[in-house]
Design a protein around this motif. Structure first.
Motif, PDB file in Angstrom:
ATOM      1  N   LEU A   1     -15.192   5.534  -1.009  1.00 33.28           N
ATOM      2  CA  LEU A   1     -14.120   5.586  -1.999  1.00 33.28           C
ATOM      3  C   LEU A   1     -13.965   6.983  -2.569  1.00 33.28           C
ATOM      4  O   LEU A   1     -12.954   7.322  -3.158  1.00 33.28           O
TER       5      LEU A   1
ATOM      6  N   LEU B   1     -11.780  -0.879   3.236  1.00 35.79           N
ATOM      7  CA  LEU B   1     -12.291  -1.421   1.972  1.00 35.79           C
ATOM      8  C   LEU B   1     -13.561  -2.236   2.211  1.00 35.79           C
ATOM      9  O   LEU B   1     -14.501  -2.199   1.407  1.00 35.79           O
TER      10      LEU B   1
ATOM     11  N   TRP C   1       0.823  -1.218   0.000  1.00 41.00           N
ATOM     12  CA  TRP C   1       0.000   0.000   0.000  1.00 41.00           C
ATOM     13  C   TRP C   1       0.852   1.261   0.000  1.00 41.00           C
ATOM     14  O   TRP C   1       0.630   2.182  -0.795  1.00 41.00           O
TER      15      TRP C   1
ATOM     16  N   LEU D   1      -8.230   6.083   0.836  1.00 36.58           N
ATOM     17  CA  LEU D   1      -8.340   5.258   2.032  1.00 36.58           C
ATOM     18  C   LEU D   1      -6.960   4.936   2.609  1.00 36.58           C
ATOM     19  O   LEU D   1      -6.774   4.936   3.828  1.00 36.58           O
TER      20      LEU D   1
ATOM     21  N   GLU E   1      -7.663   3.460  -7.127  1.00 39.04           N
ATOM     22  CA  GLU E   1      -9.044   3.629  -6.682  1.00 39.04           C
ATOM     23  C   GLU E   1      -9.166   3.750  -5.161  1.00 39.04           C
ATOM     24  O   GLU E   1     -10.147   4.243  -4.641  1.00 39.04           O
ATOM     25  N   THR E   2      -8.168   3.276  -4.434  1.00 38.12           N
ATOM     26  CA  THR E   2      -8.262   3.273  -2.974  1.00 38.12           C
ATOM     27  C   THR E   2      -7.238   4.191  -2.309  1.00 38.12           C
ATOM     28  O   THR E   2      -7.042   4.131  -1.090  1.00 38.12           O
TER      29      THR E   2
ATOM     30  N   SER F   1     -16.229   0.149   2.612  1.00 37.54           N
ATOM     31  CA  SER F   1     -16.555   0.846   1.362  1.00 37.54           C
ATOM     32  C   SER F   1     -17.471   0.024   0.471  1.00 37.54           C
ATOM     33  O   SER F   1     -18.180   0.555  -0.375  1.00 37.54           O
TER      34      SER F   1
ATOM     35  N   VAL G   1      -6.418  -0.611   5.970  1.00 40.46           N
ATOM     36  CA  VAL G   1      -6.953  -0.462   4.613  1.00 40.46           C
ATOM     37  C   VAL G   1      -8.017  -1.520   4.338  1.00 40.46           C
ATOM     38  O   VAL G   1      -9.074  -1.217   3.762  1.00 40.46           O
TER      39      VAL G   1
END
Length: 305
Positions: free
Chosen positions: A294, A284, A226, A259, A255-256, A287, A280
């Protein structure tokens, strides 16, 4: 045996098979000027479409000087075909093998080329192993292309004599890490590709600092951690003209990214990949229940009844 075609002043071409030796064919003086190396290659391979073909083209003109180009396709014996290159009458040369069988590059595979090697390209050849001293003495090489192979590592010993390297391509392999000391060994890099590998980490800051001449780089489609994924995306956003496909997905991280950055700001151990991943993954999961997360919006509290 493979075919060898040489684009020389008389446009000579010879074609060999295991049992049949075809004599040289010399273009008539009335032959059109467009009877080039490509035409000769097609002429030779037309005898047997499945045969390998090696072409030596003379005096290819590119800035700032001329060089020769030796290209082999579907070669079944890498070293034998490479040894057929007449180095004694060859200028600086680009050597290319494509769609061939090249499982390993030995210590002495390219040694006879020495300072005449300008570029080396081994593409889609099943290459798995490269000897630590495979490129020793090739001090004039400016391009090393090892794309679409089975490499799992990049050794810094490969670059001991490649200080003039400008283009480096490892895309489409199985490489898991890239030693940052390599940045110092080849400071003149202009183009770099390491997309579609298995990198979980990549030091974009070191790359930016050590390669000031960099104009094109491919970093996408690696399973970055990440934190490193965020750094890669931030770099891509900051330098869109340099990063190839800078707006393409990097294994879902783009896309993340919001976050991930939220978690980086909230976790206690900033450098703990496990804690970051847990955070994370939790976000997710939420989300999925609240898609607006998001986009950086907090979910609305459920209405009590």
């Amino acid at each position: 045996m493979p075919t060898i075609c040489e684009h020389a002043s008389k446009h000579q071409c010879s074609c060999d098979t295991e049992h049949v030796q075809r004599t040289s064919v010399t273009a008539m003086s009335v032959a059109p000027a467009v009877f080039t190396a490509l035409a000769l290659a097609l002429f030779c391979t037309s005898f047997d479409a499945v045969r390998a073909a090696c072409i030596l083209e003379r005096s290819v003109t590119t800035s700032p000087s001329e060089h020769d180009a030796y290209s082999c396709v579907r070669s079944q014996d890498f070293q034998t075909d490479l040894d057929r290159l007449p180095v004694n009458v060859t200028k600086l040369v680009n050597v290319s093998f494509r769609d061939s069988k090249v499982p390993k590059i030995e210590k002495d595979s390219f040694q006879k080329l020495g300072t005449k090697a300008l570029g080396i390209s081994i593409v889609h050849c099943g290459l798995e192993t490269v000897h630590e001293e495979a490129f020793k003495g090739l001090t004039e090489v400016k391009a090393l292309i090892l794309r679409r192979n089975q490499l799992t590592e990049v050794k810094k010993s490969w670059f001991t004599d490649l200080a003039k390297l400008e283009s480096l391509d490892f895309s489409g392999n199985k490489i898991r890490e890239f030693d940052t000391t390599i940045f110092d060994q080849i400071p003149l890099i202009v183009e770099f590709e390491i997309s579609e590998n298995l990198l979980t980490k990549f030091d974009v800051e070191a790359m930016k600092a050590k390669w000031p001449k960099l104009k094109k780089v491919g970093l996408q489609w690696n399973p970055y951690d990440w934190s490193d994924g965020v750094k890669v995306i931030d770099y891509a956003n900051a330098y869109p003209s340099i990063v190839k496909n800078s707006y393409s997905s990097i294994d879902g991280i783009r896309e993340t990214i919001k976050l991930v950055k939220e978690c980086q700001g909230s976790i206690v151990k900033k450098d703990d990949p496990t804690e970051l991943d847990d955070c994370v993954q939790t976000k997710l999961t939420k989300s999925i229940e609240y898609p607006k997360m998001l986009e950086g919006e907090k979910p609305t509290d459920p209405v009590s009844t």
